[in-house]
Design an enzyme around this catalytic site. Sequence first.
Site, PDB file in Angstrom:
ATOM      1  N   CYS A  92       0.824  -1.211   0.000  1.00 10.50           N
ATOM      2  CA  CYS A  92       0.000   0.000   0.000  1.00 10.50           C
ATOM      3  C   CYS A  92       0.857   1.259   0.000  1.00 10.50           C
ATOM      4  O   CYS A  92       0.603   2.195  -0.759  1.00 10.50           O
ATOM      5  CB  CYS A  92      -0.929  -0.007   1.213  1.00 10.50           C
ATOM      6  SG  CYS A  92      -1.931   1.491   1.365  1.00 10.50           S
ATOM      7  N   CYS A 193      -5.696  -2.467   8.128  1.00  9.53           N
ATOM      8  CA  CYS A 193      -6.699  -1.419   8.295  1.00  9.53           C
ATOM      9  C   CYS A 193      -8.054  -1.789   7.718  1.00  9.53           C
ATOM     10  O   CYS A 193      -9.082  -1.303   8.186  1.00  9.53           O
ATOM     11  CB  CYS A 193      -6.200  -0.113   7.674  1.00  9.53           C
ATOM     12  SG  CYS A 193      -6.188  -0.103   5.852  1.00  9.53           S
TER      13      CYS A 193
END
Length: 356
Positions: A92, A193
């Site tokens: 990410c 997350c």
Amino acid sequence: MPKVLLGMSGGVDSATAAFVLQRDGHEVVGATLRFHDLPSFEEDCARAQAVCGQLGIEHHIVDVRDAFASSVQAAFADAYGRGLTPNPCTRCNATVKFPALINAADRFGCGQIATGHYATVCHGPAVDGRLPYRLQRAADPAKDQSYMLYGLSQDILARTLFPLADLHKAQVRKMAEEAGLAAADTAESQDICFIEGDDYAAWLEDEAGLVPQAGDIVSASDGSVLGRHQGLHRYTIGQRKGIPLGGGTGEPLYVVAKDVEGNRLLVAGEAATFVDGCQVADLRWTSIEAPTTTRHVTVKLRYRQEAVPAQLVPQEGDRLLVAFEEPQRAVAAGQAAVFYDGDLVLGGGTITDRSR
């Protein structure tokens, strides 16, 4: 000073980063990246907006859900389907978060970006194989996040500030409390997350559509069937607890490999969890030119592991053999291996195989 776009997660670290930047004379613009549709996003965004209101900082929400779904979530599910143990955060940062912050900075007229990561960017002459912009560990060894950032390019590092580089977590919390920041008492963020409760197996099955396939649990030493697993994605290399084995196995058994083609989970005694090295591919050289000869380094094989001494041995096809000075336990294909020279992050890549 250049105008700075700060990635604000709603936590204490990015809130304090905003305070530090503003204190040091920067004009700051806050940006909260929307990665997913979990309820937690609204809470995080509200805290980020509250901090910006307290500091008189402009705030924006930047929607990156499509890029995150295709580059991170899809790759995460695909890797588990292939028997790997991926690290979504390293992917990410390199492919979604930092590129999105750079793009947003350009839109909002900011020359630099910043985040609340614990890491350091240094600039120096490009000599002795070193690149101009270098990633280094942060001052707080317990919070250092340089491992997660090894994939950042020179173009990104050139525009990146880490305001918390010289601070320890206790100092950050105290600073936020004394400044009365809205995020001062937020808890540490979860590991993944986009998965509530960190139940990655449930996410893979319920959200990514991975169908559990039961199969044999097999002794790696003699091939005997010891039990039945309920899907290879539910187990990790080095795992001991929670393996559904029949009685009478004698010594404690650990997951040592996944045979995806045969849908078999291989287990063995603890000694078999240790290996002498690993193969690494998809290399990113963060702070140096790619080495062409054997190099002594330290390497981190997991985020929360101490770096251990090793040798990097270049292989054909842009691959490396990482030979450990001492055997290492539970080295998992799919995880990141990140190479250090002292505090300097040399680069890293993805573990593809273990070698004994």
